[in-house]
Design a protein around this motif. Structure first.
Motif, PDB file in Angstrom:
ATOM      1  N   ASN A  12       3.294 -15.140  14.756  1.00 56.98           N
ATOM      2  CA  ASN A  12       3.527 -16.652  14.678  1.00 56.98           C
ATOM      3  C   ASN A  12       4.774 -16.694  15.662  1.00 56.98           C
ATOM      4  O   ASN A  12       5.879 -16.507  15.589  1.00 56.98           O
ATOM      5  N   ASN A  13       4.477 -17.438  16.841  1.00 53.88           N
ATOM      6  CA  ASN A  13       5.387 -17.864  17.880  1.00 53.88           C
ATOM      7  C   ASN A  13       4.978 -18.926  18.571  1.00 53.88           C
ATOM      8  O   ASN A  13       3.725 -19.393  18.466  1.00 53.88           O
ATOM      9  N   LYS A  14       5.606 -19.528  19.517  1.00 54.01           N
ATOM     10  CA  LYS A  14       5.299 -20.702  20.365  1.00 54.01           C
ATOM     11  C   LYS A  14       4.469 -20.082  21.553  1.00 54.01           C
ATOM     12  O   LYS A  14       4.106 -20.898  22.334  1.00 54.01           O
ATOM     13  N   GLY A  15       4.372 -19.133  21.862  1.00 55.83           N
ATOM     14  CA  GLY A  15       3.714 -18.502  22.977  1.00 55.83           C
ATOM     15  C   GLY A  15       2.370 -18.374  22.931  1.00 55.83           C
ATOM     16  O   GLY A  15       1.555 -18.858  22.039  1.00 55.83           O
ATOM     17  N   LYS A  16       1.679 -17.755  24.174  1.00 56.28           N
ATOM     18  CA  LYS A  16       0.290 -17.605  24.039  1.00 56.28           C
ATOM     19  C   LYS A  16      -0.355 -16.522  23.286  1.00 56.28           C
ATOM     20  O   LYS A  16      -1.493 -16.676  22.802  1.00 56.28           O
ATOM     21  N   LEU A  17       0.693 -15.567  23.043  1.00 53.03           N
ATOM     22  CA  LEU A  17      -0.061 -14.516  22.244  1.00 53.03           C
ATOM     23  C   LEU A  17      -0.352 -14.863  20.601  1.00 53.03           C
ATOM     24  O   LEU A  17       0.659 -15.444  20.113  1.00 53.03           O
ATOM     25  N   LYS A  18      -1.355 -14.667  20.187  1.00 49.45           N
ATOM     26  CA  LYS A  18      -1.685 -15.201  18.820  1.00 49.45           C
ATOM     27  C   LYS A  18      -1.928 -14.007  17.924  1.00 49.45           C
ATOM     28  O   LYS A  18      -1.916 -14.290  16.729  1.00 49.45           O
ATOM     29  N   ALA A  19      -2.339 -12.773  18.217  1.00 54.64           N
ATOM     30  CA  ALA A  19      -2.690 -11.823  17.392  1.00 54.64           C
ATOM     31  C   ALA A  19      -2.608 -10.484  18.208  1.00 54.64           C
ATOM     32  O   ALA A  19      -2.983 -10.510  19.174  1.00 54.64           O
ATOM     33  N   VAL A  20      -2.586  -9.465  17.286  1.00 54.63           N
ATOM     34  CA  VAL A  20      -2.723  -8.092  17.910  1.00 54.63           C
ATOM     35  C   VAL A  20      -3.669  -7.390  16.964  1.00 54.63           C
ATOM     36  O   VAL A  20      -3.592  -7.330  15.777  1.00 54.63           O
ATOM     37  N   VAL A  21      -4.624  -6.670  17.634  1.00 54.26           N
ATOM     38  CA  VAL A  21      -5.771  -6.459  16.934  1.00 54.26           C
ATOM     39  C   VAL A  21      -6.192  -4.797  17.087  1.00 54.26           C
ATOM     40  O   VAL A  21      -5.889  -4.321  17.894  1.00 54.26           O
ATOM     41  N   SER A  22      -6.538  -4.105  16.037  1.00 60.35           N
ATOM     42  CA  SER A  22      -7.084  -2.731  16.001  1.00 60.35           C
ATOM     43  C   SER A  22      -8.554  -2.903  15.538  1.00 60.35           C
ATOM     44  O   SER A  22      -9.010  -3.535  14.848  1.00 60.35           O
ATOM     45  N   VAL A  23      -9.447  -2.085  16.550  1.00 57.85           N
ATOM     46  CA  VAL A  23     -10.743  -2.216  16.232  1.00 57.85           C
ATOM     47  C   VAL A  23     -11.148  -0.543  16.106  1.00 57.85           C
ATOM     48  O   VAL A  23     -10.839   0.072  17.024  1.00 57.85           O
ATOM     49  N   THR A  24     -11.969  -0.173  14.964  1.00 59.43           N
ATOM     50  CA  THR A  24     -12.504   0.938  14.742  1.00 59.43           C
ATOM     51  C   THR A  24     -14.189   0.808  15.099  1.00 59.43           C
ATOM     52  O   THR A  24     -14.941   0.089  14.562  1.00 59.43           O
ATOM     53  N   ILE A  25     -14.356   1.752  15.849  1.00 65.20           N
ATOM     54  CA  ILE A  25     -15.789   2.067  16.593  1.00 65.20           C
ATOM     55  C   ILE A  25     -16.527   3.133  15.697  1.00 65.20           C
ATOM     56  O   ILE A  25     -16.134   4.421  15.650  1.00 65.20           O
ATOM     57  N   ASP A  26     -17.662   3.049  15.165  1.00 64.85           N
ATOM     58  CA  ASP A  26     -18.622   3.924  14.477  1.00 64.85           C
ATOM     59  C   ASP A  26     -17.787   4.797  13.296  1.00 64.85           C
ATOM     60  O   ASP A  26     -18.140   6.084  13.150  1.00 64.85           O
ATOM     61  N   ASP A  27     -16.735   3.905  12.721  1.00 64.98           N
ATOM     62  CA  ASP A  27     -16.058   4.843  11.740  1.00 64.98           C
ATOM     63  C   ASP A  27     -15.214   6.216  12.280  1.00 64.98           C
ATOM     64  O   ASP A  27     -14.857   6.939  11.474  1.00 64.98           O
ATOM     65  N   GLU A  28     -15.099   6.373  13.519  1.00 70.11           N
ATOM     66  CA  GLU A  28     -14.653   7.399  14.252  1.00 70.11           C
ATOM     67  C   GLU A  28     -13.611   7.559  15.287  1.00 70.11           C
ATOM     68  O   GLU A  28     -12.997   8.299  15.468  1.00 70.11           O
ATOM     69  N   PHE A  29     -13.600   6.092  15.882  1.00 71.36           N
ATOM     70  CA  PHE A  29     -12.687   5.961  16.977  1.00 71.36           C
ATOM     71  C   PHE A  29     -12.000   4.481  16.940  1.00 71.36           C
ATOM     72  O   PHE A  29     -12.607   3.491  16.544  1.00 71.36           O
ATOM     73  N   VAL A  30     -10.790   4.709  17.208  1.00 62.85           N
ATOM     74  CA  VAL A  30      -9.900   3.176  16.901  1.00 62.85           C
ATOM     75  C   VAL A  30      -9.458   2.970  18.226  1.00 62.85           C
ATOM     76  O   VAL A  30      -8.717   4.011  18.941  1.00 62.85           O
ATOM     77  N   VAL A  31      -9.261   1.781  18.501  1.00 61.12           N
ATOM     78  CA  VAL A  31      -8.474   1.119  19.641  1.00 61.12           C
ATOM     79  C   VAL A  31      -7.499   0.120  19.079  1.00 61.12           C
ATOM     80  O   VAL A  31      -7.829  -0.758  18.589  1.00 61.12           O
ATOM     81  N   HIS A  32      -6.163   0.523  19.220  1.00 58.02           N
ATOM     82  CA  HIS A  32      -5.008  -0.445  18.917  1.00 58.02           C
ATOM     83  C   HIS A  32      -4.777  -1.215  19.932  1.00 58.02           C
ATOM     84  O   HIS A  32      -4.862  -1.015  21.295  1.00 58.02           O
ATOM     85  N   ASP A  33      -3.777  -2.259  19.643  1.00 57.07           N
ATOM     86  CA  ASP A  33      -3.046  -3.346  20.744  1.00 57.07           C
ATOM     87  C   ASP A  33      -4.089  -4.385  21.513  1.00 57.07           C
ATOM     88  O   ASP A  33      -3.695  -4.334  22.662  1.00 57.07           O
ATOM     89  N   ILE A  34      -5.328  -4.459  20.980  1.00 54.46           N
ATOM     90  CA  ILE A  34      -5.954  -5.693  21.762  1.00 54.46           C
ATOM     91  C   ILE A  34      -5.086  -6.987  21.370  1.00 54.46           C
ATOM     92  O   ILE A  34      -5.249  -7.060  20.192  1.00 54.46           O
ATOM     93  N   LYS A  35      -5.079  -7.773  22.417  1.00 58.27           N
ATOM     94  CA  LYS A  35      -4.167  -8.962  22.171  1.00 58.27           C
ATOM     95  C   LYS A  35      -5.211  -9.917  22.134  1.00 58.27           C
ATOM     96  O   LYS A  35      -6.172 -10.245  22.985  1.00 58.27           O
ATOM     97  N   VAL A  36      -5.000 -10.996  21.277  1.00 52.34           N
ATOM     98  CA  VAL A  36      -6.030 -12.276  21.446  1.00 52.34           C
ATOM     99  C   VAL A  36      -4.756 -13.411  21.936  1.00 52.34           C
ATOM    100  O   VAL A  36      -3.539 -13.433  21.546  1.00 52.34           O
ATOM    101  N   ILE A  37      -5.128 -13.891  22.858  1.00 54.93           N
ATOM    102  CA  ILE A  37      -4.182 -14.756  23.738  1.00 54.93           C
ATOM    103  C   ILE A  37      -4.883 -16.071  24.021  1.00 54.93           C
ATOM    104  O   ILE A  37      -6.177 -16.316  24.159  1.00 54.93           O
ATOM    105  N   ASP A  38      -4.415 -17.201  23.974  1.00 54.33           N
ATOM    106  CA  ASP A  38      -4.682 -18.590  23.817  1.00 54.33           C
ATOM    107  C   ASP A  38      -4.201 -18.993  25.470  1.00 54.33           C
ATOM    108  O   ASP A  38      -3.327 -19.144  25.806  1.00 54.33           O
TER     109      ASP A  38
END
Length: 92
Positions: A12-38
């Motif tokens: 929640n800010n006035k900037g372009k960054l809207k969220a930070v996401v973690s994605v799990t692949i095949d229940d075995e591998f995770v990637v953190h800090d994917i950014k959602v940007i407006d």
């Protein structure tokens, strides 16, 4: 490759960054800090990156081709929109 979990932490800010996401692949591998940007053309994702010695940013992890990037972005933005509909953003 199956995306088996997506966790969205809204910002929640006035900037372009809207969220930070973690994605799990095949229940075995995770990637953190994917950014959602407006951006100027709407929402998009930015993969986790690190600043190099020359000041440039380089992705640490990223899709190999545009088809995979588009698929990943579609899944993440869908989950972001769902989260946007149900819960307030965190302050940052």
């Amino acid at each position: 490759m199956q995306i088996t979990d997506v966790r969205v932490r809204k910002i929640n800010n006035k900037g372009k960054l809207k969220a930070v996401v973690s994605v799990t692949i095949d229940d075995e591998f995770v990637v953190h800090d994917i950014k959602v940007i407006d951006g100027d053309k709407g929402l998009f994702i930015a993969m986790p990156s690190r600043r190099t010695a020359d000041g440039e940013y380089r992705d640490i992890a990223h899709p190999i081709n545009s088809e995979t990037r588009e698929r990943l972005q579609g899944i993440i933005l869908e989950k972001y929109q769902q989260a946007e509909d149900v819960a307030p953003a965190e302050d940052e």
